[in-house]
Scaffold this motif. Structure first.
Motif, short mmCIF file in Angstrom:
data_model
loop_
_atom_site.label_atom_id
_atom_site.label_comp_id
_atom_site.label_asym_id
_atom_site.label_seq_id
_atom_site.Cartn_x
_atom_site.Cartn_y
_atom_site.Cartn_z
N TYR A 79 1.21 -1.20 0.02
CA TYR A 79 0.23 0.19 -0.14
C TYR A 79 0.97 1.00 0.08
N PRO A 80 0.79 2.22 -1.53
CA PRO A 80 1.82 3.24 -1.50
C PRO A 80 1.54 3.78 -0.09
N GLY A 81 2.38 5.08 0.25
CA GLY A 81 2.19 6.35 0.54
C GLY A 81 2.27 7.80 -0.78
N TRP A 82 1.89 8.76 0.42
CA TRP A 82 1.54 9.85 -0.68
C TRP A 82 2.96 10.33 -1.24
N GLU A 83 3.42 9.97 -0.90
CA GLU A 83 5.09 10.44 -1.24
C GLU A 83 5.67 9.84 -3.20
N GLU A 84 5.13 8.14 -2.87
CA GLU A 84 5.35 7.59 -3.70
C GLU A 84 4.00 7.53 -4.70
N ILE A 85 3.15 7.97 -4.91
CA ILE A 85 2.03 8.31 -5.58
C ILE A 85 2.35 9.56 -6.14
N GLN A 86 2.59 10.64 -5.95
CA GLN A 86 2.72 11.88 -5.83
C GLN A 86 4.58 11.32 -7.00
N GLN A 87 5.21 10.51 -6.73
CA GLN A 87 6.61 10.46 -7.41
C GLN A 87 5.79 10.16 -9.17
N TYR A 88 4.80 9.00 -8.91
CA TYR A 88 4.31 8.68 -9.83
C TYR A 88 4.12 9.08 -10.79
N ILE A 89 2.73 10.31 -10.50
CA ILE A 89 2.24 11.08 -11.21
C ILE A 89 3.15 11.93 -11.38
N LEU A 90 4.16 13.03 -11.89
CA LEU A 90 5.24 13.23 -11.96
C LEU A 90 6.07 12.66 -12.55
N GLY A 91 6.11 10.90 -12.62
CA GLY A 91 7.09 10.26 -13.40
C GLY A 91 6.42 10.08 -14.76
N VAL A 92 5.14 9.59 -14.88
CA VAL A 92 3.84 9.74 -15.48
C VAL A 92 3.95 11.47 -16.97
N THR A 93 4.31 12.36 -16.04
CA THR A 93 3.46 13.27 -16.54
C THR A 93 5.27 14.11 -17.40
N ALA A 94 5.44 13.32 -17.32
CA ALA A 94 7.04 14.18 -17.57
C ALA A 94 7.47 12.85 -18.41
N LYS A 95 7.12 11.74 -18.61
CA LYS A 95 6.88 10.98 -19.70
C LYS A 95 6.35 10.71 -20.32
N TYR A 96 5.36 11.43 -20.54
CA TYR A 96 4.39 11.81 -21.68
C TYR A 96 4.33 13.67 -22.24
N ASP A 97 5.43 13.73 -21.15
CA ASP A 97 5.74 15.82 -21.93
C ASP A 97 4.36 15.76 -21.90
N LEU A 98 3.64 15.81 -20.71
CA LEU A 98 2.32 17.00 -20.26
C LEU A 98 2.24 18.07 -20.10
N ARG A 99 3.18 18.98 -20.03
CA ARG A 99 3.87 19.59 -18.93
C ARG A 99 3.12 21.39 -20.09
N ARG A 100 3.88 20.62 -21.05
CA ARG A 100 3.47 21.46 -22.03
C ARG A 100 1.49 22.00 -22.50
N PHE A 101 0.73 21.47 -22.26
CA PHE A 101 -0.05 20.83 -22.85
C PHE A 101 -1.06 21.71 -21.33
N ILE A 102 -0.34 21.99 -19.81
CA ILE A 102 -1.30 22.46 -18.28
C ILE A 102 -1.36 23.31 -18.14
N ARG A 103 -2.22 24.39 -17.96
CA ARG A 103 -2.49 25.32 -17.45
C ARG A 103 -2.51 25.95 -16.36
N PHE A 104 -1.67 25.92 -15.24
CA PHE A 104 -1.10 25.59 -14.04
C PHE A 104 -1.90 27.26 -13.04
N GLY A 105 -2.32 27.49 -12.48
CA GLY A 105 -2.75 28.90 -11.77
C GLY A 105 -4.31 28.74 -12.60
N GLU A 106 -4.86 28.34 -13.23
CA GLU A 106 -6.20 29.05 -14.49
C GLU A 106 -7.27 27.96 -13.14
N GLU A 107 -7.83 28.24 -12.23
CA GLU A 107 -9.10 28.10 -11.69
C GLU A 107 -9.89 27.77 -12.82
#
Length: 492
Positions: A79-107
């Motif tokens: 059962y994973p802790g939050w840190e490991e899950i978040q690192q998994y999400i960050l890794g997936v985001t990097a692998k698929y180069d998703l940040r170029r499609f994300i607008r942060f701070g855009e509520e």
């Protein structure tokens, strides 16, 4: 090529958690790059970005709480802790180069559909509207902290924070701490902070059923095997899936639940070794009606001399104390709100106006209760899709499985529109009504309708949260769009 800077897109996704990122990946795999992800915060992750309290971990096994198409062979433990899950999400985001499609701070503050142009206009906190053919709401149901209305809370002179907004700068060592709530968050952070604080008052309104947690770690040999032979990892994932799926049958059949409940009682009594305390921590409802919690540390914590269970209601909060209904006053330096989240869409979307076809405003259409078709589409709101919408959350298995089913369904909606040359689709009201009637009929007779109240329900007792069948049935039902249940409209 990234998103069109003219603020007009084919698809606008709101939220960069598991749901929004999965939607983006599947769009990319289909060759669609004209999309944007609008994220109100400064980082991806959603729940696993926000919840960083001590001991925060997932209640679903790591190899199952991850994308089926993006396996991770080296999870450290069952059962994973939050840190490991978040690192998994960050890794997936990097692998698929998703940040170029994300607008942060855009509520996103609201959305409106123009039937003539078949376009959604999303209003944002920056004042810059975003226009899109398709609108995917991937905010999830657990992102607005529930702050209880307790008289005097605002006048408390000590430290107050919600578990989802943990203040790591505040040193709890040697403090008198009150934890309000005994849900999924509290049973994780309370045992972690108990050894550090001078006194811990655990305020319990309703006890929870708690079962053991598998604390084993994956060996280095197992990680190497899963990396070298992916089919072994997939087999392990399948075993976890079906073992979790087996948990749903006691929920559907309360008589079976009583056997499971007897085992949970034995676990409690074995860990507490105090019959009087066990009675106070024993729920008066059938197991499964509320979320079943997993912990090996919750019950032993109450054997500590500095931990006190308080079951009387809270009358008021004063400058430096909490007063219970029986007049007892507990002096505290810090109050932690382990009170969960606002899950009724009519409440957490109250300041998020959504208007669809003429005569349709989501706040009005959902006045009696939130409804959708398979938790994804809502009649009167063309080309609007929800991930983990009404009656598609789970109490027994991985919501990531449900997210993948729903994303595949949305992709099939886009395919149908493209093949038909239509600009928008709208689920027929009779199809939605018939589906929700079946949902409520299925919920009757389960432990969820056994008389207890939970966050799965709205104020009138109607369950608007849980999927009341096996998840494999959801997979079967959502593999393809049924065209007969939709209107396909051409505007040109």
């Amino acid at each position: 090529m990234g998103p069109d800077q003219n603020n007009t897109f084919d698809v606008a996704i709101v939220g960069a958690g598991f749901g929004g990122l999965c939607m983006a990946i599947k769009l990319l795999e289909a060759g669609v790059r004209d999309f944007v992800i609008l994220e109100k915060d400064r980082e991806v992750g959603g729940t696993w970005r926000d919840n960083t309290y001590p001991g925060c971990a997932c209640d679903v096994q790591s190899h199952l709480y991850s994308y089926s198409f993006e396996g991770k062979p080296d999870w450290s433990r069952r059962y994973p802790g939050w840190e490991e899950i978040q690192q998994y999400i960050l890794g997936v985001t990097a692998k698929y180069d998703l940040r170029r499609f994300i607008r942060f701070g855009e509520e996103v503050r609201g959305a409106a559909f123009d039937a003539d142009r078949a376009l959604w206009t999303l209003t944002t906190a920056t004042g810059q509207p975003v226009v899109a053919r398709h609108f995917v709401l991937a905010t999830g149901p657990l992102h607005v902290p529930n702050v209880p209305r307790i008289p005097g809370l605002e006048s408390f002179r000590g430290k107050v924070f919600h578990s989802a907004r943990w203040d790591h700068s505040f040193d709890l060592r040697g403090k008198r701490v009150a934890s309000i709530g005994t849900g999924g968050s509290a049973i994780q952070y309370c045992p972690e902070i108990a050894p550090e604080v001078e006194r811990l008052y655990v305020f319990q309104r309703t006890p929870a059923w708690v079962i053991p947690r598998d604390m084993r770690r994956y060996s280095e040999a197992a990680k190497r095997r899963y990396a070298r032979f992916p089919w072994l990892r997939r087999l392990h994932r399948a075993r976890l899936y079906w073992s979790n799926e087996a948990r749903v049958w006691p929920i559907f059949h309360p008589r079976l639940a009583r056997v499971f409940q007897w085992l949970a009682q034995r676990f409690m009594r074995w860990q507490l070794k105090d019959p009087a305390l066990a009675r106070r921590l024993t729920p008066d409802y059938t197991i499964g009606c509320k979320r079943i919690l997993i912990s090996n540390a919750w019950y032993p914590m109450f054997r500590r001399a500095n931990v006190e269970l308080v079951t009387d209601g809270i009358r008021e909060i004063r400058g430096s104390s909490i007063v219970t209904d029986d007049g007892v006053e507990c002096d505290v330096d810090c109050i932690i709100l382990g009170t969960g989240f606002v899950v009724d869409p009519r409440i957490y979307m109250r300041d998020f106006p959504v208007s669809g076809l003429p005569g349709h405003a989501l706040g009005d259409d959902w006045k009696s209760g939130a409804e959708a078709y398979y938790g994804v589409t809502v009649s009167g709101y063309p080309n609007m899709y929800q991930l983990l919408g009404p009656n598609s959350a789970l109490g027994h298995n991985s919501v990531v499985f449900m997210i993948e089913c729903q994303v595949r369904y949305v992709m099939d909606c886009l395919r149908e529109l493209r093949e038909r040359g239509a600009q928008y689709l709208d689920v027929r009201p009779e199809a939605q009504a018939e589906f929700n009637a079946r949902v409520q009929q299925r919920l009757a007779g389960t432990v969820w309708s056994s008389g207890c109240r939970s966050w799965y329900q709205q104020a009138d007792g109607r369950n608007i949260t849980i999927w009341p069948w096996s998840t494999w049935k959801y997979w079967l039902d959502t593999r393809r769009v049924d065209p007969l249940h939709y209107r396909f409209v051409r505007t040109t």
